[in-house]
Design an enzyme around this catalytic site. Structure first.
Site, PDB file in Angstrom:
ATOM      1  N   GLU A 109       9.830  94.723 -72.367  1.00  0.00           N
ATOM      2  CA  GLU A 109       9.068  94.923 -71.758  1.00  0.00           C
ATOM      3  C   GLU A 109       8.247  96.268 -71.129  1.00  0.00           C
ATOM      4  O   GLU A 109       8.544  96.765 -71.650  1.00  0.00           O
ATOM      5  CB  GLU A 109       9.688  94.480 -70.296  1.00  0.00           C
ATOM      6  CG  GLU A 109       9.199  94.279 -69.188  1.00  0.00           C
ATOM      7  CD  GLU A 109       7.775  92.982 -69.032  1.00  0.00           C
ATOM      8  OE1 GLU A 109       6.486  93.345 -69.357  1.00  0.00           O
ATOM      9  OE2 GLU A 109       7.895  92.480 -67.976  1.00  0.00           O
ATOM     10  N   ASP A 110       7.024  96.305 -70.724  1.00  0.00           N
ATOM     11  CA  ASP A 110       6.067  96.908 -70.948  1.00  0.00           C
ATOM     12  C   ASP A 110       6.259  97.444 -70.142  1.00  0.00           C
ATOM     13  O   ASP A 110       6.324  98.597 -70.004  1.00  0.00           O
ATOM     14  CB  ASP A 110       4.288  96.371 -70.841  1.00  0.00           C
ATOM     15  CG  ASP A 110       4.145  95.361 -69.746  1.00  0.00           C
ATOM     16  OD1 ASP A 110       5.299  95.361 -68.825  1.00  0.00           O
ATOM     17  OD2 ASP A 110       3.160  94.963 -69.968  1.00  0.00           O
ATOM     18  N   ILE A 111       6.576  96.959 -68.608  1.00  0.00           N
ATOM     19  CA  ILE A 111       6.789  97.800 -67.154  1.00  0.00           C
ATOM     20  C   ILE A 111       6.783  96.498 -66.694  1.00  0.00           C
ATOM     21  O   ILE A 111       6.849  95.952 -66.386  1.00  0.00           O
ATOM     22  CB  ILE A 111       4.915  98.575 -66.858  1.00  0.00           C
ATOM     23  CG1 ILE A 111       5.210  99.165 -65.496  1.00  0.00           C
ATOM     24  CG2 ILE A 111       4.164  97.030 -66.566  1.00  0.00           C
ATOM     25  CD1 ILE A 111       4.002  99.657 -65.486  1.00  0.00           C
ATOM     26  N   ASP A 113       8.102  96.470 -62.844  1.00  0.00           N
ATOM     27  CA  ASP A 113       7.465  96.766 -61.497  1.00  0.00           C
ATOM     28  C   ASP A 113       7.953  96.221 -60.538  1.00  0.00           C
ATOM     29  O   ASP A 113       8.665  97.142 -60.274  1.00  0.00           O
ATOM     30  CB  ASP A 113       6.300  96.323 -60.894  1.00  0.00           C
ATOM     31  CG  ASP A 113       5.432  96.708 -59.822  1.00  0.00           C
ATOM     32  OD1 ASP A 113       5.656  97.978 -59.226  1.00  0.00           O
ATOM     33  OD2 ASP A 113       3.617  96.103 -59.750  1.00  0.00           O
ATOM     34  N   THR A 114       7.402  95.302 -59.884  1.00  0.00           N
ATOM     35  CA  THR A 114       8.831  94.839 -58.473  1.00  0.00           C
ATOM     36  C   THR A 114       9.683  94.560 -59.471  1.00  0.00           C
ATOM     37  O   THR A 114      11.151  93.663 -58.941  1.00  0.00           O
ATOM     38  CB  THR A 114       7.942  93.180 -57.742  1.00  0.00           C
ATOM     39  OG1 THR A 114       7.390  92.436 -59.080  1.00  0.00           O
ATOM     40  CG2 THR A 114       6.609  93.557 -57.560  1.00  0.00           C
ATOM     41  N   GLY A 115      10.371  94.119 -61.006  1.00  0.00           N
ATOM     42  CA  GLY A 115      10.929  93.222 -61.498  1.00  0.00           C
ATOM     43  C   GLY A 115      11.201  91.730 -61.624  1.00  0.00           C
ATOM     44  O   GLY A 115      11.963  90.962 -62.050  1.00  0.00           O
TER      45      GLY A 115
HETATM   46  P1  5GP Z   1       7.288  93.181 -61.812  1.00  0.00           P
HETATM   47  O1  5GP Z   1       6.964  90.913 -62.952  1.00  0.00           O
HETATM   48  O2  5GP Z   1       7.823  93.527 -62.415  1.00  0.00           O
HETATM   49  O3  5GP Z   1       5.656  92.472 -60.492  1.00  0.00           O
HETATM   50  O4  5GP Z   1       5.719  92.785 -63.359  1.00  0.00           O
HETATM   51  C1  5GP Z   1       5.215  93.214 -63.949  1.00  0.00           C
HETATM   52  C2  5GP Z   1       4.203  92.957 -64.715  1.00  0.00           C
HETATM   53  O5  5GP Z   1       3.122  92.949 -63.892  1.00  0.00           O
HETATM   54  C3  5GP Z   1       4.107  93.335 -66.348  1.00  0.00           C
HETATM   55  O6  5GP Z   1       4.956  92.927 -67.171  1.00  0.00           O
HETATM   56  C4  5GP Z   1       2.540  93.692 -66.483  1.00  0.00           C
HETATM   57  O7  5GP Z   1       2.215  93.013 -66.903  1.00  0.00           O
HETATM   58  C5  5GP Z   1       2.216  94.115 -65.123  1.00  0.00           C
HETATM   59  N1  5GP Z   1       2.080  95.455 -64.737  1.00  0.00           N
HETATM   60  C6  5GP Z   1       2.885  95.977 -63.564  1.00  0.00           C
HETATM   61  N2  5GP Z   1       2.306  97.002 -62.511  1.00  0.00           N
HETATM   62  C7  5GP Z   1       1.066  97.675 -63.965  1.00  0.00           C
HETATM   63  C8  5GP Z   1       0.845  98.081 -63.330  1.00  0.00           C
HETATM   64  O8  5GP Z   1       0.809  99.907 -63.793  1.00  0.00           O
HETATM   65  N3  5GP Z   1      -0.462  98.209 -65.128  1.00  0.00           N
HETATM   66  C9  5GP Z   1      -0.993  97.432 -65.398  1.00  0.00           C
HETATM   67  N4  5GP Z   1      -1.442  97.484 -66.426  1.00  0.00           N
HETATM   68  N5  5GP Z   1      -0.042  95.763 -65.432  1.00  0.00           N
HETATM   69  C10 5GP Z   1       0.969  96.325 -64.584  1.00  0.00           C
END
Ligand code: 5GP
Length: 186
Positions: A109-111, A113-115
């Protein structure tokens, strides 16, 4: 036409200015470290790297080349993410072609954030009865974790600011940057 400016310290994408958070050399060094750890654990297991598109494609490409052993790669497209805020429900858009049963899966996974994305995808994966699942995230924003997910390997823990580079974009731009940049304070 917009003006593209990029220096070692800053990059301008669309209307926003971003500042260096992780230089390219630091990124590469950490990717090599994780690759070596994965090699120690999975060398004889022919793991399947599953890269979550689009953001993780750069990390996955480097990570699997830092893995010293037989391995395969697959791709899955899951979520929609627009602008600088995480919005909307996660949906499977493009599925995996590979048969996951009894395979050792390394989710890339790239990042986190919330999960939400990883939480959803891990539930989906478990239903396919793989032999094991390991999760690797290039970046993690610890303060933003709303969905409980285990991340086995984290490249870097970062503060809760929007980042671009190394596969991550701002409205389509910035994925090609070899380092990571965060939004400059307004
Ligand atoms: P989550 O589902 O964990 O909230 O978010 C994950 C996805 O949100 C990541 O795979 C990414 O595509 C996007 N995302 C979350 N934070 C960032 C950020 O700071 N920059 C960018 N470009 N994408 C993010």
């Amino acid at each position: 036409m917009e003006t593209y400016t990029h220096s070692r310290d800053h990059v301008q994408l669309h209307d926003r200015l971003f500042t260096t958070l992780l230089p390219a050399e630091q990124v590469q060094e950490r990717v090599r470290e994780i690759g070596a750890e994965l090699t120690g654990l999975y060398r004889e297991k022919r793991p399947l790297f599953v890269s979550i598109l689009s953001g993780a494609f750069v990390f996955a490409a480097d990570l699997m080349r830092a893995f010293d052993g037989d391995c395969e790669v697959g791709f899955v497209k899951l979520s929609s993410y627009s602008g600088t805020r995480s919005t909307g429900d996660v949906q499977t858009v493009m599925g995996l072609q590979n048969d996951l049963r009894d395979r050792h899966i390394i989710v890339v996974e790239d990042i986190v954030d919330t999960g939400r994305t990883l939480h959803f995808f891990l539930n989906h994966l478990r239903s396919q009865q793989p032999a094991s699942i390991c999760t690797v995230a290039f970046l993690r924003k610890p303060e933003a974790a709303a969905f409980p997910v285990q991340v086995d390997f984290v490249g870097f823990d970062i503060e809760d600011r929007f980042v671009v580079g190394y596969g991550l974009d701002y409205d389509g731009l910035g994925r090609n940057l070899p380092g990571v940049y965060h939004l400059s304070a307004p």
